[in-house]
Scaffold this motif. Structure first.
Motif, PDB file in Angstrom:
ATOM      1  N   ASN A   1      14.601   0.117   3.623  1.00 30.34           N
ATOM      2  CA  ASN A   1      14.973   0.090   5.050  1.00 30.34           C
ATOM      3  C   ASN A   1      15.421  -1.308   5.467  1.00 30.34           C
TER       4      ASN A   1
ATOM      5  N   SER B   1       3.107  -3.823   1.526  1.00 34.65           N
ATOM      6  CA  SER B   1       4.429  -3.243   1.246  1.00 34.65           C
ATOM      7  C   SER B   1       5.390  -4.131   0.460  1.00 34.65           C
TER       8      SER B   1
ATOM      9  N   LYS C   1       1.294   2.834  -4.342  1.00 31.89           N
ATOM     10  CA  LYS C   1       1.867   3.881  -3.479  1.00 31.89           C
ATOM     11  C   LYS C   1       1.852   5.224  -4.223  1.00 31.89           C
TER      12      LYS C   1
ATOM     13  N   ILE D   1       8.407  -0.727  10.008  1.00 26.41           N
ATOM     14  CA  ILE D   1       8.857   0.657  10.227  1.00 26.41           C
ATOM     15  C   ILE D   1       7.971   1.339  11.272  1.00 26.41           C
TER      16      ILE D   1
ATOM     17  N   TYR E   1       2.764  -2.709  -6.522  1.00 27.97           N
ATOM     18  CA  TYR E   1       3.033  -2.028  -5.249  1.00 27.97           C
ATOM     19  C   TYR E   1       3.358  -0.560  -5.494  1.00 27.97           C
TER      20      TYR E   1
ATOM     21  N   ASP F   1      -3.884  -0.389  13.610  1.00 29.95           N
ATOM     22  CA  ASP F   1      -3.275  -1.365  12.694  1.00 29.95           C
ATOM     23  C   ASP F   1      -4.245  -2.522  12.490  1.00 29.95           C
TER      24      ASP F   1
END
Ligand code: NAD
Ligand code: TYD
Length: 354
Positions: free
Chosen positions: A188, A83, A162, A11, A158, A31
């Motif tokens: 997504n 993720s 988050k 993303i 996960y 990153d």
């Protein structure tokens, strides 16, 4: 300029590419380049002076503080995260480290920078935290979709990590006044997605004539959003969102997994016919994911009403474009598959006999 974290991932890379195309405003892209980060996603920016790539960890406060002081961004957008739910089940440690501890350290670095800004820059500054609908847990078939006031009930490591990061971002706003915006988005799909996630995995396995693994009975429901729509929503929230608020973002496209896989097979039958038979012949039901959330659905009324955002792409059309992208980008696919991908397939799928 803005500072984006995790901008070499799925993303984040789509966001950076679109941001530069739509706004032209320079980006510093921080990153760590984990297995999921891929500079090939940003290859088209190679000689673009508006994009500054820095390899590093959001948890490295000295580095982040130096980047903030040097580039003086007007906003920080935090996409960086571990993720993938299945990986969080096999090894939750990295999820706690990056998503919880890393977000905490990033918030601290950003708070120090923000507090030092002169009044006009300080007022205009934003920290946008990118999160997921998975923090809300699992819905029954007739439950209303997740709204911004739905109680947090994360079920996977996960989702819990988050949720922890969302709570930290919220607290840094409430306690210190840091101008935080949070987005919680549904699943997504689109270009540059690492083929551990359902849609690229199915496209690439189907192309290779390999089994298409569907967990459990295949009737788990996800609310799918084309990645370009997620990126446009984030731009709207950054520009016009009310500080301290949460915005749920979704595609209004609830589908059972088996429907998604079957549609992908039909698209592939059309776009890349298989001499040996129909792609759907490759569908294989395998052992379910432990604690597998049954249904996610997003109520995106708030972002539509307050900011005028709604998705521009229909699921069936954008899924077709996505299939075409993976078929047309063989070099990218080969690059991704030559890395950590093969080992993960053994770890995740070996014990899931049909
Ligand atoms: P991804 O796994 O494809 O990319 C994550 C990126 O973050 C990679 O480039 C990786 O190298 C980088 N990264 C990881 N740890 C880091 C660290 N400690 N420091 C700096 N960089 C680090 O993930 P994605 O699918 O692009 O997701 C981006 C964000 O959006 C995540 O926060 C995720 O929770 C959220 N989100 C994803 C989805 C989805 O469907 N993929 C849906 C809603 C929300
Ligand atoms: P995924 O793309 O991993 O996203 P998330 O778990 O974050 O929703 O999975 C989407 C759905 O597809 C989820 O219900 C799990 C299922 N799934 C399979 O059935 N087979 C697979 O091989 C994978 C990776 C996922």
């Amino acid at each position: 300029m803005i500072l984006v974290t995790g901008g070499a991932g799925f993303i984040g890379a789509n966001f950076v590419l679109e941001w530069l195309r739509v706004t032209g405003e320079p980006v510093v892209n921080l990153d760590k380049l984990t297995y999921a980060g891929n500079l090939a996603n940003l290859a088209s920016l190679k000689d673009d002076p508006r994009h500054v790539f820095v390899r590093g960890d959001i948890g490295d406060q000295a580095l982040v503080e130096r980047l903030l002081a040097e580039h003086r961004p007007r906003a920080v957008l935090n996409f960086a995260a571990e993720s993938h739910v299945d990986r969080s089940i096999h090894g939750p440690g990295d999820f706690i480290q990056t998503n919880v501890v890393g977000t905490f350290r990033l918030l601290e670095s950003v708070r120090g920078y923000w507090e030092s800004l002169p009044a006009p820059e300080k007022d205009a500054f934003r920290f946008l935290h990118v999160s997921t609908d998975e923090v809300y847990g699992s819905l029954g078939p007739d439950d209303p979709a997740f709204s911004e006031t739905t109680r947090y009930a994360p079920n996977s490591p996960y989702a819990a990590s988050k949720a922890g990061s969302d709570h930290l971002a919220r607290a840094w706003h409430h306690t210190y006044g840091l101008p935080v915006l949070t987005t919680n988005c549904s699943n997504n799909y689109g270009p540059f997605q690492f083929p551990e996630k359902l849609i690229p995995l199915v496209i690439l396995n189907a192309r290779a004539g390999k089994p298409l693994p569907v967990y459990g009975d295949g009737k788990n429901v996800r609310d799918w959003l084309y990645v370009a729509d997620h990126c446009s929503a984030i731009r709207e929230v950054l520009a016009k969102g009310r500080v301290g608020e949460v915005y749920n973002i979704g595609g209004n496209a609830e589908k059972q997994n088996i429907e998604v896989v079957t549609t992908l097979c039909e698209l592939l039958d059309e776009l890349a016919p298989r001499p040996a038979g129909r792609h759907a012949d490759l569908i294989t039901f395998v052992k379910d994911r432990p604690g597998h959330d049954r249904r996610y659905a997003i109520d995106a009324t708030k972002v539509r009403r307050e900011l005028g955002w709604s998705p521009a792409h229909r699921f069936e059309d954008a899924l077709g474009e996505t299939v075409k992208w993976y078929l047309a980008n063989d070099a990218w696919v080969k690059g991704v598959q030559s890395g950590a991908c093969g080992k993960w397939m053994d770890v995740n799928y070996a014990g899931r006999a049909a």
